[in-house]
Enzyme design. Structure first.
Site, PDB file in Angstrom:
ATOM      1  CG  LEU A  95     -19.577  -7.615 -17.204  1.00  0.00           C
ATOM      2  CD1 LEU A  95     -19.654  -8.049 -15.745  1.00  0.00           C
ATOM      3  CD2 LEU A  95     -20.978  -7.376 -17.759  1.00  0.00           C
ATOM      4  NE  ARG A  96     -11.653  -3.224 -19.830  1.00  0.00           N
ATOM      5  CZ  ARG A  96     -10.508  -3.753 -20.238  1.00  0.00           C
ATOM      6  NH1 ARG A  96      -9.976  -3.355 -21.373  1.00  0.00           N
ATOM      7  NH2 ARG A  96      -9.909  -4.687 -19.526  1.00  0.00           N
TER       8      ARG A  96
END
Length: 374
Positions: A328-329
């Site tokens: 999810l970065r």
């Protein structure tokens, strides 16, 4: 031998046999006293002695790289910038030019780790202990530091060193801070980062991941905060970057050689003018520099008030999901960068245009894929 003091008094009386052994030391001491008593005007100022920096606002083109750098100054949590491109495209010049635009920050006075006087997460262990004991911390200010990490630096130079002899004989943790300490709450720049030795890459990975640097020697351990904006540059033709380090950069800018002949001539003329008379050249851009620096300060203050609506967040996640971005970065970095851009342009809400301008740089390894999709 009699060594006269500043008022003609004798400050040392030496026997003849001892004269040879210490005469040099005595002479050095006398010269040191004389230097200390000399008028301050005799010493050149730091500003006059420093090498002039090319103005950031004078750099022609390379808008993607400049925007990525500015957004990271506004919100350091974006995670840094990796700039890759052809040699001679102004990568290091642009990054070093950013130093003139960096704002002031509040620090604990005379603290070697640039500790924040109010945020415990950004304090060294010593400062936190002083605060717990009820001591009123002396507060000062300094410009956000930009620290260069040379390719040939040793691990001790980067991490710092412990004086083992002093620790064993006096029981004192004598620590000489390294580059990571100086870069805390600032910018750590690595030119030709793809050529960095593996042992230094490991050090950067540890510090970038944890935000702390720990030095251990002979059973003695010292830790200090090391939260910095990691900025790297390099030419992909000269070597590949380790995937683990590549993942430490929040944004990626790809720089290409300018093809327009007229623009190339303009760049050459500007550079020649700077080399002939740096002071006059910098004066020409002083107003633009101040205006951009003030704009960055205002954006940093307004950042917390910038909002991202649910629909915009969903669009970011859809792009990341469709491109198969791991983790999810990418979603987080894209959202932070879009907020920083909205703050820079004086708006309180992120729109689709903000997302479109930053998402290419924010999704790292799939940037080229996104270009074709958008």
């Amino acid at each position: 031998l009699r060594v006269p003091g500043s008022m003609g008094r004798c400050v040392a009386r030496l026997s003849v046999p001892a004269k040879v052994a210490v005469s040099k030391r005595a002479a050095i001491q006398v010269r040191a006293v004389a230097a200390a008593e000399a008028p301050a005007a005799a010493a050149p100022s730091i500003e006059s002695a420093a090498r002039p920096v090319y103005p950031f606002t004078a750099i022609v083109g390379q808008e993607e790289m400049k925007l990525a750098l500015i957004l990271n100054v506004i919100d350091p949590k974006i995670g840094g910038v990796m700039v890759m491109g052809d040699r001679g495209t102004g990568k290091s010049t642009t990054i070093r030019a950013l130093a003139d635009l960096l704002p002031e920050m509040t620090v604990v006075d005379r603290d070697p780790f640039n500790s924040d006087p109010t945020n415990p997460e950004l304090m060294s262990s010593e400062v936190r202990e002083r605060l717990k004991s009820g001591e009123k911390l002396p507060v000062g200010s300094m410009k956000i530091p930009m620290v260069d990490l040379p390719l040939g630096a040793t691990e001790d130079r980067v991490c710092g060193t412990i004086d083992i002899e002093k620790a064993l004989t006096e029981g004192v943790k004598a620590f000489e801070p390294g580059l990571l300490a100086k870069a805390n709450r600032g910018i750590l720049y690595v030119d030709e980062v793809n050529l960095l030795d593996d042992h230094l890459v490991d050090v950067l990975l540890d510090s970038a991941a944890s935000g702390w640097n720990t030095v251990e020697r002979e059973g003695i351990s010292i830790s200090h905060p090391a939260r910095f904006i990691l900025v790297g540059s390099g030419n992909p033709e000269e070597g590949e970057l380790r995937p683990q380090l590549l993942d430490r950069f929040g944004m990626h800018a790809f720089i290409r050689t300018v093809k327009d002949p007229a623009l190339r001539v303009r760049i050459v003329n500007e550079r020649q003018a700077f080399d002939l008379d740096p002071d006059s050249f910098r004066q020409r851009y002083a107003h633009r520099q101040r205006a951009l620096a003030d704009k960055i300060v205002a954006a940093r203050r307004a950042l917390n008030g910038v909002t991202v609506d649910a629909d915009t967040k969903l669009k970011i996640s859809v792009v990341c999901s469709n491109l198969g971005v791991d983790g999810l970065r990418g979603d987080i970095v894209s959202t932070r960068a879009a907020r920083a851009l909205a703050a820079l342009e004086g708006r309180s809400c992120v729109d689709d245009e903000d997302v479109g301008r930053v998402i290419v740089m924010s999704l790292r390894l799939v940037s080229l894929m996104i270009m074709s999709v958008l």
